[in-house]
Design a protein around this motif. Sequence first.
Motif, mmCIF file in Angstrom:
data_model
loop_
_atom_site.group_PDB
_atom_site.id
_atom_site.type_symbol
_atom_site.label_atom_id
_atom_site.label_comp_id
_atom_site.label_asym_id
_atom_site.label_seq_id
_atom_site.Cartn_x
_atom_site.Cartn_y
_atom_site.Cartn_z
ATOM 1 N N THR A 14 -19.131 -65.176 -16.885
ATOM 2 C CA THR A 14 -18.293 -66.024 -16.022
ATOM 3 C C THR A 14 -17.428 -65.209 -15.058
ATOM 4 O OG1 THR A 14 -16.528 -66.155 -17.669
ATOM 5 C CG2 THR A 14 -18.192 -67.909 -17.718
ATOM 6 N N GLY A 48 -21.079 -65.889 -22.183
ATOM 7 C CA GLY A 48 -20.559 -64.821 -21.330
ATOM 8 C C GLY A 48 -19.180 -65.135 -20.745
ATOM 9 N N ASN A 50 -16.236 -64.569 -22.297
ATOM 10 C CA ASN A 50 -15.133 -63.773 -22.856
ATOM 11 C C ASN A 50 -15.499 -62.296 -22.893
ATOM 12 O OD1 ASN A 50 -12.507 -63.783 -23.849
ATOM 13 N ND2 ASN A 50 -13.188 -63.714 -25.977
ATOM 14 N N VAL A 51 -16.310 -61.868 -21.913
ATOM 15 C CA VAL A 51 -16.748 -60.469 -21.887
ATOM 16 C C VAL A 51 -16.478 -59.827 -20.526
ATOM 17 C CG1 VAL A 51 -18.538 -60.490 -23.674
ATOM 18 C CG2 VAL A 51 -19.103 -61.277 -21.383
ATOM 19 N N ILE A 110 -13.411 -75.877 -23.203
ATOM 20 C CA ILE A 110 -13.397 -74.411 -23.377
ATOM 21 C C ILE A 110 -14.844 -73.949 -23.179
ATOM 22 C CG2 ILE A 110 -13.015 -72.485 -24.974
ATOM 23 C CD1 ILE A 110 -10.788 -74.023 -26.268
ATOM 24 N N GLY A 112 -18.336 -71.608 -23.277
ATOM 25 C CA GLY A 112 -18.933 -70.743 -24.293
ATOM 26 C C GLY A 112 -19.717 -71.504 -25.347
ATOM 27 N N ALA A 116 -19.538 -68.317 -30.807
ATOM 28 C CA ALA A 116 -18.457 -67.406 -30.412
ATOM 29 C C ALA A 116 -17.089 -67.981 -30.778
ATOM 30 C CB ALA A 116 -18.520 -67.126 -28.911
ATOM 31 N N GLY A 123 -8.642 -71.563 -29.234
ATOM 32 C CA GLY A 123 -7.603 -72.570 -29.385
ATOM 33 C C GLY A 123 -7.098 -73.044 -28.045
ATOM 34 N N ARG A 159 -6.186 -65.770 -32.081
ATOM 35 C CA ARG A 159 -7.299 -65.166 -31.327
ATOM 36 C C ARG A 159 -7.913 -63.995 -32.110
ATOM 37 N NH1 ARG A 159 -6.263 -69.056 -29.767
ATOM 38 N NH2 ARG A 159 -5.697 -69.863 -27.726
ATOM 39 N N ILE A 173 -23.658 -64.392 -35.736
ATOM 40 C CA ILE A 173 -23.253 -65.707 -36.264
ATOM 41 C C ILE A 173 -24.349 -66.708 -35.920
ATOM 42 C CG2 ILE A 173 -21.572 -67.591 -36.047
ATOM 43 C CD1 ILE A 173 -19.427 -65.407 -35.705
ATOM 44 N N ARG A 218 -6.636 -79.142 -17.670
ATOM 45 C CA ARG A 218 -7.338 -77.854 -17.509
ATOM 46 C C ARG A 218 -7.909 -77.719 -16.102
ATOM 47 N NH1 ARG A 218 -8.688 -75.004 -22.485
ATOM 48 N NH2 ARG A 218 -10.131 -73.835 -21.202
ATOM 49 N N PRO A 225 -14.751 -70.918 -13.149
ATOM 50 C CA PRO A 225 -15.589 -69.737 -12.919
ATOM 51 C C PRO A 225 -16.692 -69.966 -11.879
ATOM 52 C CG PRO A 225 -15.269 -70.078 -15.266
ATOM 53 C CD PRO A 225 -14.699 -71.284 -14.575
ATOM 54 N N ASN A 230 -13.946 -65.425 -13.505
ATOM 55 C CA ASN A 230 -12.844 -65.113 -14.419
ATOM 56 C C ASN A 230 -13.308 -65.335 -15.858
ATOM 57 O OD1 ASN A 230 -11.419 -67.759 -15.669
ATOM 58 N ND2 ASN A 230 -12.252 -68.271 -13.663
HETATM 59 C C1 LIG Z 1 -12.158 -70.687 -17.567
HETATM 60 C C2 LIG Z 1 -12.043 -70.225 -18.993
HETATM 61 C C3 LIG Z 1 -11.154 -70.852 -19.837
HETATM 62 C C4 LIG Z 1 -11.034 -70.453 -21.171
HETATM 63 N N1 LIG Z 1 -10.155 -71.110 -21.978
HETATM 64 C C5 LIG Z 1 -10.025 -70.742 -23.270
HETATM 65 C C6 LIG Z 1 -9.110 -71.426 -24.119
HETATM 66 O O1 LIG Z 1 -8.463 -72.385 -23.726
HETATM 67 N N2 LIG Z 1 -8.988 -70.996 -25.389
HETATM 68 C C7 LIG Z 1 -9.716 -69.949 -25.881
HETATM 69 O O2 LIG Z 1 -9.551 -69.611 -27.065
HETATM 70 N N3 LIG Z 1 -10.596 -69.280 -25.101
HETATM 71 C C8 LIG Z 1 -10.773 -69.657 -23.810
HETATM 72 N N4 LIG Z 1 -11.644 -68.980 -23.008
HETATM 73 C C9 LIG Z 1 -12.422 -67.851 -23.551
HETATM 74 C C10 LIG Z 1 -13.861 -68.214 -24.011
HETATM 75 O O3 LIG Z 1 -14.241 -69.462 -23.533
HETATM 76 C C11 LIG Z 1 -13.986 -68.196 -25.526
HETATM 77 O O4 LIG Z 1 -13.627 -66.956 -26.059
HETATM 78 C C12 LIG Z 1 -15.418 -68.535 -25.992
HETATM 79 O O5 LIG Z 1 -15.433 -68.747 -27.387
HETATM 80 C C13 LIG Z 1 -16.427 -67.453 -25.631
HETATM 81 O O6 LIG Z 1 -17.710 -67.958 -25.923
HETATM 82 P P1 LIG Z 1 -19.001 -67.313 -25.292
HETATM 83 O O7 LIG Z 1 -20.179 -67.958 -25.945
HETATM 84 O O8 LIG Z 1 -18.945 -67.390 -23.819
HETATM 85 O O9 LIG Z 1 -18.867 -65.815 -25.795
HETATM 86 P P2 LIG Z 1 -19.380 -64.504 -25.050
HETATM 87 O O10 LIG Z 1 -18.469 -64.205 -23.912
HETATM 88 O O11 LIG Z 1 -20.819 -64.593 -24.757
HETATM 89 O O12 LIG Z 1 -19.160 -63.441 -26.201
HETATM 90 C C14 LIG Z 1 -17.851 -63.077 -26.600
HETATM 91 C C15 LIG Z 1 -17.973 -62.012 -27.706
HETATM 92 O O13 LIG Z 1 -18.490 -62.607 -28.884
HETATM 93 C C16 LIG Z 1 -19.709 -61.974 -29.286
HETATM 94 N N5 LIG Z 1 -20.618 -63.040 -29.715
HETATM 95 C C17 LIG Z 1 -20.977 -64.141 -29.021
HETATM 96 N N6 LIG Z 1 -21.778 -64.921 -29.754
HETATM 97 C C18 LIG Z 1 -21.948 -64.301 -30.946
HETATM 98 C C19 LIG Z 1 -22.668 -64.628 -32.143
HETATM 99 N N7 LIG Z 1 -23.426 -65.711 -32.255
HETATM 100 N N8 LIG Z 1 -22.580 -63.769 -33.192
HETATM 101 C C20 LIG Z 1 -21.839 -62.629 -33.113
HETATM 102 N N9 LIG Z 1 -21.148 -62.270 -32.003
HETATM 103 C C21 LIG Z 1 -21.200 -63.091 -30.933
HETATM 104 C C22 LIG Z 1 -20.224 -61.276 -28.049
HETATM 105 O O14 LIG Z 1 -21.026 -60.154 -28.369
HETATM 106 C C23 LIG Z 1 -18.944 -60.894 -27.326
HETATM 107 O O15 LIG Z 1 -18.443 -59.667 -27.780
HETATM 108 C C24 LIG Z 1 -11.813 -69.373 -21.659
HETATM 109 C C25 LIG Z 1 -12.726 -68.733 -20.796
HETATM 110 C C26 LIG Z 1 -12.839 -69.152 -19.475
HETATM 111 C C27 LIG Z 1 -13.834 -68.485 -18.578
#
Ligand SMILES: Cc1cc2nc3c(=O)[nH]c(=O)nc-3n(C[C@H](O)[C@H](O)[C@H](O)COP(=O)(O)OP(=O)(O)OC[C@H]3O[C@@H](n4cnc5c(N)ncnc54)[C@H](O)[C@@H]3O)c2cc1C
Length: 333
Positions: A14, A48, A50-51, A110, A112, A116, A123, A159, A173, A218, A225, A230
């Motif tokens: 993102t 993607g 939170n990376v 949220i 993702g 993850a 939260g 977190r 996971i 929100r 993104p 972001n």
């Molecule tokens: C606009 C925006 C708003 C957001 N708002 C919030 C919010 O309100 N609250 C909040 O808590 N977060 C928020 N986030 C952060 C994000 O959405 C969360 O952290 C989400 O859980 C990430 O999920 P993802 O699948 O995109 O993880 P990814 O970014 O793909 O992965 C994150 C990490 O987890 C690991 N991972 C992913 N999946 C697995 C799996 N199955 N097993 C083992 N490891 C794994 C990856 O290797 C990486 O290191 C926001 C992000 C954005 C862009």
Amino acid sequence: MEIQYQVPLKALNTFGIRSVADACVTVKETEELPALSGYTPKYILGGGSNVLLPAHVHGLVIRNELKGIRQTADQDDYVLLEVASGEVWHDFVMFVLSKGWSGVENMALIPGTVGAAPIQNIGAYGVEVKDVIEWVECFEWDSHAIRRLSAPDCRFGYRDSIFKQEYAGKSFITKVCFRLSKKAELNTSYGAIESELAVMGTDHPAPSDVAEAVMRIRRSKLPDPAQIGNAGSFFKNPTIPLAQYETLRETYPDMPSYRVDDSRVKVPAAWLIESCGWKGFREADAGVHQRQSLVLVNYGEANGEQLWALSERIVDSVWEKFQIRPEREVQVW
Ligand SMILES: Cc1cc2nc3c(=O)[nH]c(=O)nc-3n(C[C@H](O)[C@H](O)[C@H](O)COP(=O)(O)OP(=O)(O)OC[C@H]3O[C@@H](n4cnc5c(N)ncnc54)[C@H](O)[C@@H]3O)c2cc1C
């Protein structure tokens, strides 16, 4: 399962960072995982969101497409749902709401995947995912065992969880089991939910109304993104000793805080960063969002190194001014 080489990741994070993976594979069945355990290093990619990616990811990127939602219990006041980790988190929230169940409405929108969510115990608006998790199932790369960790075993914190600590990098996971309430126990006290419900003209909100209020808030506050790269909040809110906070308050009487326990308080990282003058800062294509100083943004061609360097400068300046070191929430690959 086909491994592809030199795969561009720009559309898969993102932040919209231009990055190329040496190799990439998409997993659709848990049974495919053992064949991948020999690859090192390997990185799991959900949505993607939170990376922070480098220009080259040297290793195997494993994309998660495990799908499926199964109801395994139906009691008077709750249901249990086993959800495959590659399901999109927001789609899962919408599924729960479509059944009239509650527990995840404050975490609507949220980005993702479901898998993850437990890693950083996502939260929003006064609710954390730990509040609705029964257990998390993961495949261990070394032993090839499938392990089920109960919620206490996951050691959830702010977190944080075991998956960011001892289990970091050790497992994939595969599934999360959620306990959703059939009797709406709504949490509307946080942020602007109540006032948004009032604007919506909703006196007796259902879980779906709370989700709608959260989504409206929100959308009005957080950068999308799809418009500007972001990863949401880049930093966590630091927890500091109460004594340090009281000393700082003498110099900064308007410093906000939330009590964690008798001896510690949490200070909003956004306030600290804004106080150091970073809000709206931009250098080349890396910046700090104009309205949300917790959010680092990519205006187009910023790379991971530039965003990291900016985050370092922010951390250093907050340390210099307040002797507080904000921790990054985003996972740096
Ligand atoms: C606009 C925006 C708003 C957001 N708002 C919030 C919010 O309100 N609250 C909040 O808590 N977060 C928020 N986030 C952060 C994000 O959405 C969360 O952290 C989400 O859980 C990430 O999920 P993802 O699948 O995109 O993880 P990814 O970014 O793909 O992965 C994150 C990490 O987890 C690991 N991972 C992913 N999946 C697995 C799996 N199955 N097993 C083992 N490891 C794994 C990856 O290797 C990486 O290191 C926001 C992000 C954005 C862009």
